[in-house]
Design an enzyme around this catalytic site. Structure first.
Site, PDB file in Angstrom:
ATOM      1  N   LYS A 278       0.820  -1.219   0.000  1.00 14.27           N
ATOM      2  CA  LYS A 278       0.000   0.000   0.000  1.00 14.27           C
ATOM      3  C   LYS A 278       0.855   1.270   0.000  1.00 14.27           C
ATOM      4  CE  LYS A 278      -4.405  -1.900   1.251  1.00 14.27           C
ATOM      5  NZ  LYS A 278      -5.459  -2.147   2.225  1.00 14.27           N
ATOM      6  N   ARG A 313      -3.587 -10.326   4.420  1.00 19.82           N
ATOM      7  CA  ARG A 313      -3.958 -10.300   2.994  1.00 19.82           C
ATOM      8  C   ARG A 313      -2.766  -9.749   2.214  1.00 19.82           C
ATOM      9  NH1 ARG A 313      -6.062  -6.582  -0.610  1.00 19.82           N
ATOM     10  NH2 ARG A 313      -7.587  -7.400  -2.073  1.00 19.82           N
TER      11      ARG A 313
HETATM   12  N1  HH2 Z   1      -7.389  -3.791   0.459  1.00 21.80           N
HETATM   13  C1  HH2 Z   1      -7.704  -3.712  -0.858  1.00 21.80           C
HETATM   14  C2  HH2 Z   1      -8.802  -4.437  -1.357  1.00 21.80           C
HETATM   15  N2  HH2 Z   1      -9.533  -5.243  -0.559  1.00 21.80           N
HETATM   16  N3  HH2 Z   1      -9.954  -6.177   1.570  1.00 21.80           N
HETATM   17  C3  HH2 Z   1      -9.656  -6.281   2.871  1.00 21.80           C
HETATM   18  N4  HH2 Z   1     -10.375  -7.074   3.684  1.00 21.80           N
HETATM   19  N5  HH2 Z   1      -8.607  -5.583   3.425  1.00 21.80           N
HETATM   20  C4  HH2 Z   1      -7.834  -4.740   2.683  1.00 21.80           C
HETATM   21  O1  HH2 Z   1      -6.894  -4.112   3.243  1.00 21.80           O
HETATM   22  C5  HH2 Z   1      -8.128  -4.601   1.284  1.00 21.80           C
HETATM   23  C6  HH2 Z   1      -9.219  -5.351   0.748  1.00 21.80           C
HETATM   24  C7  HH2 Z   1      -6.892  -2.856  -1.750  1.00 21.80           C
HETATM   25  O2  HH2 Z   1      -5.788  -3.551  -2.269  1.00 21.80           O
HETATM   26  P1  HH2 Z   1      -5.730  -4.304  -3.695  1.00 21.80           P
HETATM   27  O3  HH2 Z   1      -6.798  -5.337  -3.831  1.00 21.80           O
HETATM   28  O4  HH2 Z   1      -4.356  -4.810  -3.879  1.00 21.80           O
HETATM   29  O5  HH2 Z   1      -5.934  -3.148  -4.759  1.00 21.80           O
HETATM   30  P2  HH2 Z   1      -7.161  -2.623  -5.619  1.00 21.80           P
HETATM   31  O6  HH2 Z   1      -8.247  -2.197  -4.681  1.00 21.80           O
HETATM   32  O7  HH2 Z   1      -6.566  -1.474  -6.400  1.00 21.80           O
HETATM   33  O8  HH2 Z   1      -7.628  -3.739  -6.502  1.00 21.80           O
END
Ligand code: HH2
Length: 336
Positions: A278, A313
């Site tokens: 992040k 995660r």
């Molecule tokens: N962070 C993201 C998405 N989903 N779900 C949970 N439970 N906790 C988190 O910290 C979380 C999440 C954001 O990260 P990412 O999926 O890598 O990116 P994007 O939203 O750009 O797809």
């Protein structure tokens, strides 16, 4: 109102009277008592009431069929063109399936998402999000992968399609806030649900977010969302929480949460931490390329594990698995 935060320890020498933290690997002999209008105090566990001691120390029920007595690694698979670190890499179903196979070797859960929720991201229409996610879940089931799959969505229709295709956990970054149908659908699906804290929508959440006290405000908000979920018929033993690092939080907010994560055990349910790659990691390490944030991501994940986080995660499953097993071996003195 007081907030009781167990002070998590991982030393092999436990003093008499120390309690296991949520039935897991860490323990605590003292707690920090937090109040909105008073300085924090540190008290021995013997001074806590029996109910609080029980809530903080009993083993959490299995979540999504996974026992919560050890750390569970959730591997991230974004089937999107625009996720902040793996956007576009796994949009083709064959690429997604290949990545799922690689991750399944080391992960306990695969988290599949079809809509980026990065700061500033635009909403994806439900049919498009279903078309991205459900076929990938069906394909990995058809290929014989039986790893639990969580669907990372805020939309009820996407959750239904994902469950029909073989998903078994719902991961909602709005804690059932976004789609008015989500709570009922989750209840009907008998889904284990991860309630993540966020404010507003991804489009606006980073526009100067403000809290009175970010730790206590996020705690209260999650407590409220747990009550909403329970009122909709989702039993407490099917719920987990997540403070939502980076979702409507400044760097200082993220750090205030990370340094006192163990407070969330007081909610009595498993806690998930998602910090992988992040932006705050990039800010603190001067690394603008999200794909080069593995060292920082590992450090934050292990700091979370030290505070008893039951699920982490991550994008880099094999690397996290290695870091975790070495952290466990070198803190416990036992090869895992
Ligand atoms: N962070 C993201 C998405 N989903 N779900 C949970 N439970 N906790 C988190 O910290 C979380 C999440 C954001 O990260 P990412 O999926 O890598 O990116 P994007 O939203 O750009 O797809």
């Amino acid at each position: 109102m007081i907030y009781v935060r167990p002070i998590a320890m991982n030393d092999p020498a436990r003093p008499a009277g120390a309690l296991p933290l949520a039935g897991g690997w860490a323990w605590f002999s003292h707690a920090e008592v937090l109040e909105r209008d008073a300085p924090p105090r540190i008290v021995p566990v013997a001074d806590l009431d029996a109910e609080t001691r029980d809530r903080l120390s009993v083993q959490r029920p299995a979540f999504g069929g996974l026992s919560m007595d050890r750390v569970r690694i959730m591997g991230i698979l974004n089937v999107t063109p625009d996720s902040f670190s793996d956007g576009g890499l796994f949009l083709k179903p064959e690429a997604a399936l290949m990545q799922a196979r690689v991750m399944a070797a080391g992960a306990d859960i695969l988290d599949i998402g079809g809509e980026s929720t990065r700061p500033g991201a635009a909403e994806v229409a439900q049919p498009e999000e279903i078309a991205r996610t459900a076929p990938v879940i069906a394909a990995l089931r058809a290929a014989g992968l039986d790893i639990p799959v969580s669907i990372d969505t805020r939309k009820a229709g996407v959750a239904e399609a994902a469950f029909a295709a073989g998903a078994s956990i719902l991961n909602d970054v709005t804690a059932l806030r976004f789609d008015p149908k989500m709570a009922d659908v989750a209840s009907q699906l008998r889904a284990p649900v991860i309630l993540m804290h966020s404010i507003a929508t991804p489009a606006t959440m980073q526009d100067d977010p403000e809290y009175d006290d970010v730790l206590l405000d996020v705690y209260d908000a999650l407590s409220e969302r747990l009550a909403v979920a329970e009122a909709a018929g989702i039993a407490r033993d099917r719920l987990a929480v997540d403070p939502g690092i980076g979702f409507g939080k400044t760097l200082q907010h993220n750090l205030a949460l990370l340094s006192r994560l163990s407070l969330f055990h007081n909610l009595g349910v498993p806690v998930l931490l998602g910090a992988s790659r992040k932006r705050f990691i990039g800010t603190l390490s001067s690394e603008s390329d999200a794909q080069k944030r593995l060292p920082g991501s590992l450090a934050v994940a292990l700091a979370g594990v030290a505070q008893g986080m039951q699920m982490i995660r991550v994008h880099d499953v094999a690397e996290t698995r290695q870091a975790l097993s070495l952290w466990q071996a070198s803190t416990s003195g036992v090869a895992q």
